[in-house]
Design a protein around this motif. Sequence first.
Motif, PDB file in Angstrom:
ATOM      1  N   VAL A  27       0.647  -1.218   0.075  1.00 18.86           N
ATOM      2  CA  VAL A  27      -0.039  -0.117  -0.050  1.00 18.86           C
ATOM      3  C   VAL A  27       0.746   1.256   0.112  1.00 18.86           C
ATOM      4  O   VAL A  27       0.446   2.385  -0.402  1.00 18.86           O
ATOM      5  N   HIS A  28       2.194   1.122   0.395  1.00 19.76           N
ATOM      6  CA  HIS A  28       2.997   2.341   0.722  1.00 19.76           C
ATOM      7  C   HIS A  28       2.863   3.236  -0.444  1.00 19.76           C
ATOM      8  O   HIS A  28       3.070   4.508  -0.310  1.00 19.76           O
ATOM      9  N   PRO A  29       3.340   2.864  -1.946  1.00 20.01           N
ATOM     10  CA  PRO A  29       3.400   3.900  -2.778  1.00 20.01           C
ATOM     11  C   PRO A  29       2.209   4.797  -3.106  1.00 20.01           C
ATOM     12  O   PRO A  29       2.364   6.037  -3.316  1.00 20.01           O
ATOM     13  N   ALA A  30       0.898   4.376  -2.651  1.00 25.95           N
ATOM     14  CA  ALA A  30      -0.371   5.104  -2.817  1.00 25.95           C
ATOM     15  C   ALA A  30      -0.193   6.004  -1.375  1.00 25.95           C
ATOM     16  O   ALA A  30      -0.800   7.127  -1.629  1.00 25.95           O
ATOM     17  N   ILE A  47       2.087   7.456  -0.092  1.00 23.88           N
ATOM     18  CA  ILE A  47       3.151   8.299  -0.335  1.00 23.88           C
ATOM     19  C   ILE A  47       2.547   9.489  -1.379  1.00 23.88           C
ATOM     20  O   ILE A  47       2.645  10.688  -1.052  1.00 23.88           O
ATOM     21  N   GLU A  48       1.656   9.098  -2.634  1.00 20.77           N
ATOM     22  CA  GLU A  48       1.148   9.991  -3.191  1.00 20.77           C
ATOM     23  C   GLU A  48       0.125  10.679  -2.573  1.00 20.77           C
ATOM     24  O   GLU A  48      -0.124  11.885  -2.670  1.00 20.77           O
ATOM     25  N   ALA A  49      -0.894  10.068  -1.713  1.00 18.91           N
ATOM     26  CA  ALA A  49      -1.795  10.730  -0.939  1.00 18.91           C
ATOM     27  C   ALA A  49      -1.120  11.726  -0.080  1.00 18.91           C
ATOM     28  O   ALA A  49      -1.802  12.994   0.042  1.00 18.91           O
ATOM     29  N   HIS A  50       0.048  11.405   0.370  1.00 14.71           N
ATOM     30  CA  HIS A  50       0.624  12.381   1.430  1.00 14.71           C
ATOM     31  C   HIS A  50       1.139  13.442   0.575  1.00 14.71           C
ATOM     32  O   HIS A  50       0.851  14.733   1.039  1.00 14.71           O
ATOM     33  N   GLN A  51       1.686  13.351  -0.397  1.00 14.57           N
ATOM     34  CA  GLN A  51       2.540  14.388  -1.227  1.00 14.57           C
ATOM     35  C   GLN A  51       1.288  15.363  -1.848  1.00 14.57           C
ATOM     36  O   GLN A  51       1.468  16.496  -2.013  1.00 14.57           O
ATOM     37  N   SER A  52       0.217  14.726  -2.289  1.00 18.83           N
ATOM     38  CA  SER A  52      -0.694  15.670  -3.023  1.00 18.83           C
ATOM     39  C   SER A  52      -2.149  15.974  -2.220  1.00 18.83           C
ATOM     40  O   SER A  52      -2.929  16.333  -2.627  1.00 18.83           O
ATOM     41  N   ARG A  53      -1.909  15.492  -0.827  1.00 24.08           N
ATOM     42  CA  ARG A  53      -2.780  16.119   0.168  1.00 24.08           C
ATOM     43  C   ARG A  53      -4.387  15.368  -0.226  1.00 24.08           C
ATOM     44  O   ARG A  53      -5.153  16.010  -0.174  1.00 24.08           O
ATOM     45  N   ALA A  54      -4.380  14.168  -0.266  1.00 27.07           N
ATOM     46  CA  ALA A  54      -5.624  13.502  -0.784  1.00 27.07           C
ATOM     47  C   ALA A  54      -5.908  12.438   0.543  1.00 27.07           C
ATOM     48  O   ALA A  54      -5.173  12.017   1.123  1.00 27.07           O
ATOM     49  N   PRO A  55      -7.246  12.756   1.053  1.00 30.50           N
ATOM     50  CA  PRO A  55      -7.513  11.909   2.215  1.00 30.50           C
ATOM     51  C   PRO A  55      -7.554  10.265   2.155  1.00 30.50           C
ATOM     52  O   PRO A  55      -7.955   9.920   0.741  1.00 30.50           O
ATOM     53  N   GLU A 100       4.329  -1.206  12.953  1.00 30.57           N
ATOM     54  CA  GLU A 100       4.243  -0.174  13.708  1.00 30.57           C
ATOM     55  C   GLU A 100       5.092   1.194  13.167  1.00 30.57           C
ATOM     56  O   GLU A 100       6.011   0.969  12.502  1.00 30.57           O
ATOM     57  N   GLY A 101       4.142   2.100  12.712  1.00 33.42           N
ATOM     58  CA  GLY A 101       4.872   3.393  12.096  1.00 33.42           C
ATOM     59  C   GLY A 101       5.144   2.946  10.691  1.00 33.42           C
ATOM     60  O   GLY A 101       6.490   3.486  10.124  1.00 33.42           O
ATOM     61  N   LEU A 102       4.765   1.962   9.956  1.00 28.44           N
ATOM     62  CA  LEU A 102       5.232   1.409   8.820  1.00 28.44           C
ATOM     63  C   LEU A 102       5.364   2.435   7.546  1.00 28.44           C
ATOM     64  O   LEU A 102       6.338   2.232   6.651  1.00 28.44           O
ATOM     65  N   TYR A 103       4.460   3.350   7.767  1.00 33.25           N
ATOM     66  CA  TYR A 103       4.617   4.374   6.643  1.00 33.25           C
ATOM     67  C   TYR A 103       5.316   5.718   6.985  1.00 33.25           C
ATOM     68  O   TYR A 103       5.348   6.575   6.342  1.00 33.25           O
ATOM     69  N   GLY A 104       5.774   5.370   8.159  1.00 33.49           N
ATOM     70  CA  GLY A 104       6.758   6.768   8.529  1.00 33.49           C
ATOM     71  C   GLY A 104       6.195   8.040   8.616  1.00 33.49           C
ATOM     72  O   GLY A 104       4.987   8.324   9.072  1.00 33.49           O
ATOM     73  N   ASP A 105       6.670   9.038   8.133  1.00 30.09           N
ATOM     74  CA  ASP A 105       6.136  10.395   8.423  1.00 30.09           C
ATOM     75  C   ASP A 105       5.283  10.814   7.102  1.00 30.09           C
ATOM     76  O   ASP A 105       4.756  11.858   6.903  1.00 30.09           O
ATOM     77  N   ALA A 106       4.917   9.832   6.293  1.00 28.72           N
ATOM     78  CA  ALA A 106       4.023   9.985   5.271  1.00 28.72           C
ATOM     79  C   ALA A 106       2.554   9.938   5.541  1.00 28.72           C
ATOM     80  O   ALA A 106       1.594  10.143   4.809  1.00 28.72           O
ATOM     81  N   VAL A 107       2.226   9.629   7.029  1.00 29.22           N
ATOM     82  CA  VAL A 107       0.850   9.855   7.360  1.00 29.22           C
ATOM     83  C   VAL A 107       0.720  10.779   8.369  1.00 29.22           C
ATOM     84  O   VAL A 107       1.495  11.309   9.145  1.00 29.22           O
ATOM     85  N   ARG A 108      -0.513  11.503   8.495  1.00 31.55           N
ATOM     86  CA  ARG A 108      -0.864  12.480   9.284  1.00 31.55           C
ATOM     87  C   ARG A 108      -1.100  12.082  10.593  1.00 31.55           C
ATOM     88  O   ARG A 108      -0.936  12.957  11.603  1.00 31.55           O
ATOM     89  N   HIS A 109      -1.273  10.933  10.913  1.00 32.57           N
ATOM     90  CA  HIS A 109      -1.654  10.236  12.121  1.00 32.57           C
ATOM     91  C   HIS A 109      -1.349   8.822  12.009  1.00 32.57           C
ATOM     92  O   HIS A 109      -1.858   7.941  11.197  1.00 32.57           O
ATOM     93  N   GLY A 159      -4.840  14.151   4.068  1.00 35.19           N
ATOM     94  CA  GLY A 159      -3.784  13.061   3.949  1.00 35.19           C
ATOM     95  C   GLY A 159      -4.063  11.746   4.370  1.00 35.19           C
ATOM     96  O   GLY A 159      -5.145  11.318   5.110  1.00 35.19           O
ATOM     97  N   PRO A 160      -2.964  10.847   4.477  1.00 32.53           N
ATOM     98  CA  PRO A 160      -3.413   9.251   4.919  1.00 32.53           C
ATOM     99  C   PRO A 160      -3.320   9.240   6.563  1.00 32.53           C
ATOM    100  O   PRO A 160      -2.406   9.906   7.021  1.00 32.53           O
ATOM    101  N   VAL A 161      -4.221   8.529   6.895  1.00 29.25           N
ATOM    102  CA  VAL A 161      -4.173   8.306   8.361  1.00 29.25           C
ATOM    103  C   VAL A 161      -4.025   6.637   8.539  1.00 29.25           C
ATOM    104  O   VAL A 161      -4.843   6.019   7.732  1.00 29.25           O
ATOM    105  N   HIS A 162      -3.001   6.089   9.370  1.00 35.33           N
ATOM    106  CA  HIS A 162      -2.880   4.741   9.418  1.00 35.33           C
ATOM    107  C   HIS A 162      -3.288   4.143  10.681  1.00 35.33           C
ATOM    108  O   HIS A 162      -2.919   4.476  11.810  1.00 35.33           O
ATOM    109  N   LEU A 163      -4.458   3.384  10.789  1.00 34.03           N
ATOM    110  CA  LEU A 163      -4.887   2.665  11.681  1.00 34.03           C
ATOM    111  C   LEU A 163      -4.368   1.166  11.780  1.00 34.03           C
ATOM    112  O   LEU A 163      -4.725   0.545  10.708  1.00 34.03           O
ATOM    113  N   ASN A 164      -3.419   0.709  12.762  1.00 37.22           N
ATOM    114  CA  ASN A 164      -3.140  -0.699  12.671  1.00 37.22           C
ATOM    115  C   ASN A 164      -3.943  -1.427  13.509  1.00 37.22           C
ATOM    116  O   ASN A 164      -4.195  -1.291  14.673  1.00 37.22           O
ATOM    117  N   VAL A 165      -4.470  -2.566  13.177  1.00 39.08           N
ATOM    118  CA  VAL A 165      -5.655  -3.160  13.772  1.00 39.08           C
ATOM    119  C   VAL A 165      -5.379  -4.840  14.256  1.00 39.08           C
ATOM    120  O   VAL A 165      -5.550  -5.526  13.267  1.00 39.08           O
TER     121      VAL A 165
END
Length: 589
Positions: free
Chosen positions: A86-89, A91-99, A123-132, A166-172
């Motif tokens: 999922v990571h490439p998408a 990154i794009e969501a982060h850079q283009s400010r897409a929810p 844990e924190g798989l997408y680094g700083d590319a997520v808003r939360h 931008g993207p938000v990641h909830l690990n479940v």
Amino acid sequence: MRFENRNALWGSVVADELAKAGVDAVCLAPGSRCTPLTVAFAEHPGIETYSHLDERAAAFFALGRAKRTGRPTPVVCTSGTAAANVHPAVIEAHQSRAPMLLLTADRPRVLQHSGANQTVDQEGLYGDAVRHYRTLPEPEADGRKLRALRTALDRAVATATGVEPGPVHLNVPFEKPLEPTPVPGDVPEGFAASHREAVEGRDGPFVSVAPGAPELSEADLRDLVEAVERAERGLIVAGPTADLAPEALAALAAATGFPVLADPLSGLRFGPHVADATVCGGYDSYLDALDAPPDLALRFGASPTSKTLREYLRDATTASADARQVVVDPAGGWREATFTATDLAVADPTRLARALAGRIEGGGDPAWRERFAALERDYWSLVEGDWTFFEGAILADAAALAPDPSTLFVSNSMPVRDLDRFGRPREAAVTALGNRGASGIDGITSSALGAGSAADDPLVLVTGDLAYYHDSNGLLAVGRCGVDATIVLVNNDGGGIFRMLPIESHDPPFTEFFRTPHGLDFEPTADLYGLEFSRVETREGFREAYRDSLERAGTQVIEVRVDSEASHRHREVLHERVASELSDRSDAA
């Protein structure tokens, strides 16, 4: 609501709360660990489900829907490498400010660092590319935990759609059993009755989030008004995803008298407002014909696609100490890579435009605006008089003949650049989209189909051969997700964009390692994915096939084979001719 076991209850609450928070669709990728979520979403009557076999395609499909709707379409996947895909998408969501909202299922904590199969550190798989990011509590029939879960979901949606979307990641995490198998005592008898609010939620979201809109102080607004009123040669520059309401732009343009240079992905090059403002699209070729720089530029959105425009603004600011370039950004982000902007206005673009339009008394020099209007008219007269069949002509026709309304999704590399230079502004409601955040060619088809799934109007995708190849698995969504499209496949047999770089003159290694001709025959993809396929070699043939596809149901792929070198050389010749002729006309005037 399911009560067979704690996981079933947990999944039901997740689906219920997201629906109450405004989520109406979800992308599901198959997997075992995400079973509680998949079952809950599949059974929820208010949520449309899109099933994808590939996580990367699912995420880009969700991204496309978000760019079309402004709301997140959650992505549900299993643990392990599924989440990594999922990571490439992200990154794009982060850079283009897409929810975007990611629900990645995970192994329980007890299995972490144990060598258990398919267990990776999420844990924190997408680094700083997520808003939360957060890992949710492990499921339990507990009132406080369920209230916390509902609250976390509402906050996640609010963050994904906030001032800086931008993207938000909830690990479940889930422990077995994952299926809705009854587990005696897992959900105590009477639990729902004694914890009704936690289990059933409230009318509407459990927590209603009221987002604020940043605006300038009175003193800062007054300073900007005065700067606009002093300017004689002002510009309004709308970059990709400008987030500026068309009527607010028209009001600002009318009050200031400034021409509008609208990127094709700004949301402002096409639409009814074009009739009320001087909206320009040919600037990439004719800015060189101007002998006077702007003394003020109001910039909205991300950095423009046009390198010529970026350098024009840079040179204007560095050439005069009095020139100002104001970047308007609601999140206070810095989206100006030449580092020559003089001001950063942290404000909601639409509110600021309306505030300025309501206060400004007296616009810029009318001769300045008329000069842009004349250059724009002359530019399109010259370009549309050239019927050479090259890549730019394909984008010109795709934009000019797109229905009103329609969604036009363009790939990166040359298609978006050709749309920028040859996509003439028009009053039709054409929603032009692209993935310009990170500007990759991965996931283009999936993103386009996702955007098409969110609207009833016709969908057109213009993509290059490498992007088509790269995301060919995304074509499965045509049938599985019920999306019809007109796919224009510009096949120049390799990476034509590299001809814009100095490496072109070094061959070898240019052809083998940069242009990378592949010689692929794409017609079999039609049989594989149940599409219609045609191949055209003339401009008249393309226009006829394009119109025919737009009038018919189903998905048609129109392959246009072109020579990348011939197209690039023609761009250069056309650019030089336009700049020369317009410069001569300007001198004569």
